[in-house]
Motif scaffolding. Structure first.
Motif, PDB file in Angstrom:
ATOM      1  N   THR A   1       0.598  -1.448  -0.097  1.00  0.00           N
ATOM      2  CA  THR A   1      -0.354   0.057   0.138  1.00  0.00           C
ATOM      3  C   THR A   1       1.156   1.214  -0.095  1.00  0.00           C
ATOM      4  OG1 THR A   1      -1.620  -1.048   1.437  1.00  0.00           O
ATOM      5  CG2 THR A   1      -2.009   1.560   0.987  1.00  0.00           C
ATOM      6  N   LEU A   2       1.721   1.310   0.770  1.00  0.00           N
ATOM      7  CA  LEU A   2       2.540   2.449   0.817  1.00  0.00           C
ATOM      8  C   LEU A   2       4.158   2.585  -0.536  1.00  0.00           C
ATOM      9  CD1 LEU A   2       4.261   1.860   4.179  1.00  0.00           C
ATOM     10  CD2 LEU A   2       2.931   3.289   3.971  1.00  0.00           C
ATOM     11  N   THR A   3       3.786   1.578  -0.912  1.00  0.00           N
ATOM     12  CA  THR A   3       4.254   1.718  -2.371  1.00  0.00           C
ATOM     13  C   THR A   3       4.344   1.649  -3.325  1.00  0.00           C
ATOM     14  OG1 THR A   3       5.117  -0.338  -3.119  1.00  0.00           O
ATOM     15  CG2 THR A   3       6.979   0.508  -1.669  1.00  0.00           C
ATOM     16  N   ALA A   4       1.953   1.688  -3.232  1.00  0.00           N
ATOM     17  CA  ALA A   4       1.323   1.475  -4.385  1.00  0.00           C
ATOM     18  C   ALA A   4       1.283   3.474  -5.071  1.00  0.00           C
ATOM     19  CB  ALA A   4       0.102   1.351  -3.978  1.00  0.00           C
ATOM     20  N   SER A   5       1.533   4.240  -4.412  1.00  0.00           N
ATOM     21  CA  SER A   5       1.409   5.404  -5.252  1.00  0.00           C
ATOM     22  C   SER A   5       2.500   5.401  -6.201  1.00  0.00           C
ATOM     23  CB  SER A   5       1.184   6.356  -4.054  1.00  0.00           C
ATOM     24  OG  SER A   5       3.001   6.439  -3.302  1.00  0.00           O
ATOM     25  N   VAL A   6       2.962   4.583  -6.293  1.00  0.00           N
ATOM     26  CA  VAL A   6       4.590   4.697  -7.132  1.00  0.00           C
ATOM     27  C   VAL A   6       4.423   3.745  -8.610  1.00  0.00           C
ATOM     28  CG1 VAL A   6       6.695   4.413  -7.804  1.00  0.00           C
ATOM     29  CG2 VAL A   6       5.999   6.090  -5.978  1.00  0.00           C
ATOM     30  N   THR A   7       4.176   2.852  -7.943  1.00  0.00           N
ATOM     31  CA  THR A   7       3.693   1.130  -9.204  1.00  0.00           C
ATOM     32  C   THR A   7       2.759   1.305  -9.813  1.00  0.00           C
ATOM     33  OG1 THR A   7       3.172  -0.194  -6.207  1.00  0.00           O
ATOM     34  CG2 THR A   7       5.181  -0.083  -6.704  1.00  0.00           C
ATOM     35  N   ILE A   8       1.607   1.794  -9.146  1.00  0.00           N
ATOM     36  CA  ILE A   8       0.214   1.792  -9.919  1.00  0.00           C
ATOM     37  C   ILE A   8       0.255   3.009 -10.877  1.00  0.00           C
ATOM     38  CG2 ILE A   8      -2.387   1.953 -10.387  1.00  0.00           C
ATOM     39  CD1 ILE A   8      -2.383   0.579  -7.355  1.00  0.00           C
ATOM     40  N   PRO A   9       0.602   4.167 -11.199  1.00  0.00           N
ATOM     41  CA  PRO A   9       1.032   4.731 -12.241  1.00  0.00           C
ATOM     42  C   PRO A   9       1.517   4.230 -12.951  1.00  0.00           C
ATOM     43  CG  PRO A   9       0.873   6.443 -10.067  1.00  0.00           C
ATOM     44  CD  PRO A   9       1.142   4.880  -9.717  1.00  0.00           C
ATOM     45  N   LEU A  10       3.056   3.701 -12.357  1.00  0.00           N
ATOM     46  CA  LEU A  10       4.007   3.309 -13.669  1.00  0.00           C
ATOM     47  C   LEU A  10       3.280   2.148 -14.505  1.00  0.00           C
ATOM     48  CD1 LEU A  10       7.002   3.494 -14.165  1.00  0.00           C
ATOM     49  CD2 LEU A  10       7.564   1.610 -12.340  1.00  0.00           C
ATOM     50  N   ALA A  11       2.672   0.860 -13.358  1.00  0.00           N
ATOM     51  CA  ALA A  11       1.888   0.038 -14.579  1.00  0.00           C
ATOM     52  C   ALA A  11       0.791   0.749 -15.768  1.00  0.00           C
ATOM     53  CB  ALA A  11       1.617  -1.251 -13.637  1.00  0.00           C
ATOM     54  N   LEU A  12       0.378   1.772 -15.610  1.00  0.00           N
ATOM     55  CA  LEU A  12      -0.480   2.162 -16.180  1.00  0.00           C
ATOM     56  C   LEU A  12       0.175   2.954 -17.020  1.00  0.00           C
ATOM     57  CD1 LEU A  12      -3.741   3.611 -13.717  1.00  0.00           C
ATOM     58  CD2 LEU A  12      -3.588   2.146 -15.115  1.00  0.00           C
ATOM     59  N   LEU A  13       1.191   3.600 -16.384  1.00  0.00           N
ATOM     60  CA  LEU A  13       2.069   4.900 -17.858  1.00  0.00           C
ATOM     61  C   LEU A  13       2.530   3.147 -19.363  1.00  0.00           C
ATOM     62  CD1 LEU A  13       3.475   7.063 -18.808  1.00  0.00           C
ATOM     63  CD2 LEU A  13       5.229   6.575 -17.682  1.00  0.00           C
ATOM     64  N   LEU A  14       3.507   2.065 -18.535  1.00  0.00           N
ATOM     65  CA  LEU A  14       4.094   1.413 -19.486  1.00  0.00           C
ATOM     66  C   LEU A  14       3.093   0.465 -20.227  1.00  0.00           C
ATOM     67  CD1 LEU A  14       6.976  -0.442 -16.806  1.00  0.00           C
ATOM     68  CD2 LEU A  14       6.606   1.159 -18.628  1.00  0.00           C
ATOM     69  N   TYR A  15       2.058   0.343 -19.503  1.00  0.00           N
ATOM     70  CA  TYR A  15       0.752  -1.101 -20.539  1.00  0.00           C
ATOM     71  C   TYR A  15      -0.139   0.194 -20.854  1.00  0.00           C
ATOM     72  CZ  TYR A  15       4.584  -3.747 -17.495  1.00  0.00           C
ATOM     73  OH  TYR A  15       5.121  -3.958 -16.679  1.00  0.00           O
ATOM     74  N   THR A  16      -0.653   0.530 -20.318  1.00  0.00           N
ATOM     75  CA  THR A  16      -1.803   1.345 -21.082  1.00  0.00           C
ATOM     76  C   THR A  16      -1.495   2.434 -22.643  1.00  0.00           C
ATOM     77  OG1 THR A  16      -2.503   2.740 -19.815  1.00  0.00           O
ATOM     78  CG2 THR A  16      -3.029   0.233 -19.227  1.00  0.00           C
TER      79      THR A  16
END
Length: 308
Positions: free
Chosen positions: A293-308
Motif C-alpha cells: 500500500t505504501l509503495t502503490a502510489s508509485v507502482t500503480i501509475p508506473l504500470a498504467l504508464l507502461l502498459y496502457t
C-alpha cells in the motif's frame, strides 16, 4: 499519480489507526479475534454477495477480460508453486510463510481498484471492474484456501478436508450465492439491499484496521526475502503478465486499463483475515499488505504508464 495517492491515503491512515488502537490497548488480543471473525464471516461476505449479485455484464467485453484475467492468475499461481521449493531451499522460507507470499502476489484490494477505476474510466470502469471481481475473486479464494489448507499445516490435507475448507468458507459461499442470484435476473428488494450496504460499508475499514493492528513496523525496517518477494512480485510482475494476456485476448482501451489496475493494486485486507483463520503467517501478511500500500502510489501509475 495524484488519483492513486488520493485513493491510497485513506487506506494508509485507517491502517495507522488500527496500529495505534492495538498498541494503546483499546482493544486487546482476544477482542481482536472477535473483530476479525466479524469481518471474515459477516462483513466481507456481504460485500461480495451485493457486488456480484448486481453486476451488469452486458455492456463490457466480459469474456475477453475474463479470459485474460484467468490466464494471468493461472500462470502466476503456477509460477509461485513451482518456485516454492527453491525459496525454502535457498532462503529458508517455511511453507506457512509461503502462503502469505502466495496471497500477497495474487489477491487484490477491489475497493482500492474501484476508486481508481472510477477515476480512469468512470461508470464504464466500474462495470468493467465488476467483471474483474466475478472472474478473479472466486478462483483466487479457491486457490488461496487450497494453498493454505496444504501448506499452513505442513501436511498434505485429505480430499475431504480440502472440500470442507472450500464449502465452509464464507467468501466462497457468498460469491456462489451472488453468481446464482445474478443469473436469475432478480433484483434485491430495497430493504435487503440497504441492509447489505450497511454491512458492506463497515467491511473495508474494519478489515484495514485489523491489518494495521497486526503490523510489526520493525520488520518493515529490515525486510527479508519473504517480505520482499511478497511485496514486489505483485506490482512488478503481475501487470506485465496481464498485459501479455490482454494482448492475446484483444483487450484494449479502458478495459485494458481496468485489467492493469486490478493486477497492480495492493493485496486485499481480507488476506490477513484468511491467514489468521487458516493458520498462515498473518504477521507477514499484514506487513506485505502495508508495504504494498505504501509503495502503490508509485507502482500503480508506473504500470498504467507502461502498459496502457
Amino acid at each position: 499519480m495524484l488519483m492513486t495517492l488520493f485513493a491510497l491515503t485513506p487506506v494508509i491512515l485507517v491502517s495507522a489507526c488500527g496500529y495505534l488502537i492495538a498498541r494503546t490497548g483499546v482493544i486487546t488480543g482476544d477482542q481482536w479475534r472477535g473483530v476479525e471473525q466479524l469481518a471474515y464471516y459477516v462483513l466481507f461476505p456481504a460485500v461480495l454477495f451485493r457486488t456480484i449479485s448486481q453486476a451488469d455484464f452486458s455492456s463490457v467485453p466480459t469474456f475477453n477480460m475474463g479470459g485474460a484475467l484467468l490466464a494471468t492468475i493461472v500462470v502466476m499461481a503456477a509460477f509461485l508453486l513451482l518456485f516454492r521449493p527453491l525459496t525454502e531451499r535457498i532462503w529458508g522460507i517455511a511453507s506457512y510463510r509461503f502462503t502469505s507470499i502466495f496471497q500477497g502476489t495474487l489477491r487484490w484490494n477491489a475497493m482500492i481498484a474501484l476508486a481508481i477505476a472510477d477515476n480512469v474510466a468512470g461508470d464504464l470502469g466500474l462495470a468493467m471492474l465488476a467483471v474483474a471481481m466475478v472472474f478473479m475473486i472466486p478462483i483466487l479464494n479457491i486457490l488461496c484456501i487450497l494453498v493454505l489448507s496444504r501448506y499452513a499445516s505442513g501436511t498434505t490435507p485429505s480430499g475431504a478436508k480440502i472440500l470442507k475448507d472450500l464449502y465452509s468458507n464464507p467468501f466462497i459461499v457468498s460469491i456462489a450465492a451472488g453468481v446464482v442470484f445474478n443469473l436469475t435476473g432478480l433484483t434485491l428488494p430495497q430493504v435487503f439491499d440497504n441492509t447489505l450496504a450497511i454491512f458492506a460499508s463497515a467491511a473495508v475499514p474494519i478489515g484495514i484496521i485489523c491489518v494495521g493492528a497486526g503490523l510489526d513496523l520493525s520488520s518493515l525496517r529490515r525486510p527479508g526475502p519473504a517480505l520482499t518477494m511478497g511485496t514486489f512480485l505483485r506490482p512488478l510482475l503481475m501487470p506485465l503478465v496481464a498485459f501479455g494476456f490482454a494482448w492475446i485476448f484483444n483487450v484494449t482501451g479502458p478495459a485494458l486499463s481496468v485489467i492493469i489496475v486490478a493486477c497492480a493494486v495492493p493485496s486485499a485486507s481480507s488476506s490477513y483475515l484468511l491467514a489468521r483463520q487458516m493458520g498462515g503467517d498473518a504477521k507477514l501478511m499484514a506487513e506485505i499488505i502495508t508495504l504494498q500500500t505504501l509503495t502503490a502510489s508509485v507502482t500503480i501509475p508506473l504500470a498504467l504508464l507502461l502498459y496502457t
